[in-house]
Design a protein around this motif. Structure first.
Motif, PDB file in Angstrom:
ATOM      1  N   UNK A  92       0.827  -1.205   0.000  1.00  0.00           N
ATOM      2  CA  UNK A  92       0.000   0.000   0.000  1.00  0.00           C
ATOM      3  C   UNK A  92       0.863   1.258   0.000  1.00  0.00           C
ATOM      4  N   UNK A  93       1.981   1.235   0.721  1.00  0.00           N
ATOM      5  CA  UNK A  93       2.880   2.393   0.747  1.00  0.00           C
ATOM      6  C   UNK A  93       3.539   2.589  -0.613  1.00  0.00           C
ATOM      7  N   UNK A  94       3.882   1.489  -1.273  1.00  0.00           N
ATOM      8  CA  UNK A  94       4.494   1.580  -2.598  1.00  0.00           C
ATOM      9  C   UNK A  94       3.521   2.242  -3.577  1.00  0.00           C
ATOM     10  N   UNK A  95       2.262   1.858  -3.498  1.00  0.00           N
ATOM     11  CA  UNK A  95       1.235   2.421  -4.388  1.00  0.00           C
ATOM     12  C   UNK A  95       1.011   3.900  -4.097  1.00  0.00           C
ATOM     13  N   UNK A  96       0.927   4.253  -2.799  1.00  0.00           N
ATOM     14  CA  UNK A  96       0.590   5.626  -2.422  1.00  0.00           C
ATOM     15  C   UNK A  96       1.773   6.594  -2.495  1.00  0.00           C
ATOM     16  N   UNK A  97       3.003   6.072  -2.356  1.00  0.00           N
ATOM     17  CA  UNK A  97       4.175   6.954  -2.327  1.00  0.00           C
ATOM     18  C   UNK A  97       5.171   6.655  -3.445  1.00  0.00           C
ATOM     19  N   UNK A  98       4.752   5.926  -4.474  1.00  0.00           N
ATOM     20  CA  UNK A  98       5.682   5.392  -5.472  1.00  0.00           C
ATOM     21  C   UNK A  98       6.489   6.444  -6.226  1.00  0.00           C
TER      22      UNK A  98
ATOM     23  N   UNK B  56      -6.034  -8.019   8.635  1.00  0.00           N
ATOM     24  CA  UNK B  56      -4.758  -7.308   8.659  1.00  0.00           C
ATOM     25  C   UNK B  56      -4.388  -6.758   7.285  1.00  0.00           C
ATOM     26  N   UNK B  57      -4.769  -7.481   6.226  1.00  0.00           N
ATOM     27  CA  UNK B  57      -4.487  -6.998   4.878  1.00  0.00           C
ATOM     28  C   UNK B  57      -5.251  -5.706   4.601  1.00  0.00           C
ATOM     29  N   UNK B  58      -6.503  -5.651   5.050  1.00  0.00           N
ATOM     30  CA  UNK B  58      -7.316  -4.436   4.879  1.00  0.00           C
ATOM     31  C   UNK B  58      -6.750  -3.302   5.730  1.00  0.00           C
ATOM     32  N   UNK B  59      -6.385  -3.642   6.972  1.00  0.00           N
ATOM     33  CA  UNK B  59      -5.816  -2.640   7.873  1.00  0.00           C
ATOM     34  C   UNK B  59      -4.534  -2.045   7.299  1.00  0.00           C
TER      35      UNK B  59
ATOM     36  N   UNK C 215      -2.275   2.905   6.171  1.00  0.00           N
ATOM     37  CA  UNK C 215      -1.324   3.664   5.356  1.00  0.00           C
ATOM     38  C   UNK C 215      -1.968   4.931   4.797  1.00  0.00           C
ATOM     39  N   UNK C 216      -3.196   4.810   4.315  1.00  0.00           N
ATOM     40  CA  UNK C 216      -3.914   5.965   3.757  1.00  0.00           C
ATOM     41  C   UNK C 216      -4.132   7.044   4.823  1.00  0.00           C
ATOM     42  N   UNK C 217      -4.497   6.614   6.035  1.00  0.00           N
ATOM     43  CA  UNK C 217      -4.695   7.566   7.139  1.00  0.00           C
ATOM     44  C   UNK C 217      -3.371   8.226   7.503  1.00  0.00           C
ATOM     45  N   UNK C 218      -2.318   7.418   7.601  1.00  0.00           N
ATOM     46  CA  UNK C 218      -1.000   7.945   7.935  1.00  0.00           C
ATOM     47  C   UNK C 218      -0.499   8.952   6.921  1.00  0.00           C
ATOM     48  N   UNK C 219      -0.764   8.703   5.649  1.00  0.00           N
ATOM     49  CA  UNK C 219      -0.334   9.627   4.602  1.00  0.00           C
ATOM     50  C   UNK C 219      -1.003  10.985   4.744  1.00  0.00           C
ATOM     51  N   UNK C 220      -2.283  10.984   5.110  1.00  0.00           N
ATOM     52  CA  UNK C 220      -3.011  12.248   5.288  1.00  0.00           C
ATOM     53  C   UNK C 220      -2.453  13.031   6.474  1.00  0.00           C
TER      54      UNK C 220
END
Length: 244
Positions: free
Chosen positions: A57-63, A198-201, A206-211
């Motif tokens: 998820x981090x790779x997708x959001x911060x790639x 855990x996969x959903x979490x 990650x999305x919450x942390x990015x915001x």
């Protein structure tokens, strides 16, 4: 569903958010939290599987921030040594590994918080050494993000670049150690009920942390990360004392 611990899932979400903000990955927070609910072998197995989703998820959001040079210099030795560390988990007593993890995190964080001007020289040699130590720690104790984060901090990456590169390296580490832990017998059928949640979490946290990360100034970034590591190290030591 009645066997699920919803408090654990909530704590896992918080660990993911903090891991994203801190830049060191969620395992540095998830491993001590999971220790309150599972035996250490189960913790290692669940962490590897869960972290694959977390880092993807981090790779997708911060790639867009990926640093390919550091990916090679830190990532390759990390993958090699995570296999070594993972195999050695069968040799050491779990209690000693938990104690070692707690002491390591506390000492590491205190040194860099007190000696704020202490820096690792940003060169290829130190990147390779840091990557190797990070991978070995991840395989042996379940988390190596702190070492990798401190190594990468020397290169003064922008926040997005830091998180993207760290997540990509971590993904390679987790992919490798999942096979090692499976070989060791650490991935237990009765724990797999938690995996879908855990996969959903991993993605949601990650999305919450990015915001949240958007509101944290760059100069506060490293200090915040080290403070979080110190707290989780103390939490790990308390956990070991409580168990005994």
């Amino acid at each position: 569903m009645k066997n699920l611990s919803y408090l654990f899932l909530l704590l896992a979400l918080i660990a993911e958010v903090l891991g994203t903000i801190g830049g060191f990955g969620s395992s540095v927070f998830f491993v001590p939290v999971a220790n309150f609910y599972f035996d250490f072998e189960s913790v290692l197995g669940l962490t590897a599987i869960y972290h694959l989703s977390s880092n993807l998820s981090k790779i997708v959001l911060f790639k867009k921030g990926l640093d390919k040079k550091l990916l090679l210099n830190i990532g390759l030795p990390s993958v090699l040594f995570v296999i070594v560390g993972g195999l050695l988990t069968k040799v050491f007593n779990n209690q000693y590994l938990e104690l070692l993890l707690g002491i390591f995190l506390v000492v590491l964080a205190l040194v860099f918080l007190i000696k704020s001007k202490l820096v690792i020289t940003p060169n290829k040699r130190n990147a390779i050494i840091g990557g190797g130590l990070s991978g070995f720690s991840a395989g042996l104790m379940g988390t190596g993000g702190a070492i990798r984060g401190l190594t990468m901090a020397a290169f003064n990456l922008e926040k997005n670049a830091f998180i993207a590169t760290s997540a990509f390296i971590d993904f390679l580490i987790d992919f490798s150690r999942t096979f090692v832990y499976y070989y060791n017998g650490f991935i237990h059928n009765h724990d797999l009920i938690y995996v879908p949640f855990l996969l959903v979490i991993g993605f949601v946290g990650t999305a919450i942390g990015k915001k949240i990360l958007k509101y944290i100034p760059q100069d506060k970034f490293k200090k915040l990360s080290l403070t979080l590591i110190l707290l989780i190290g103390l939490m790990t030591l308390i956990n070991v004392i409580v168990k005994n």
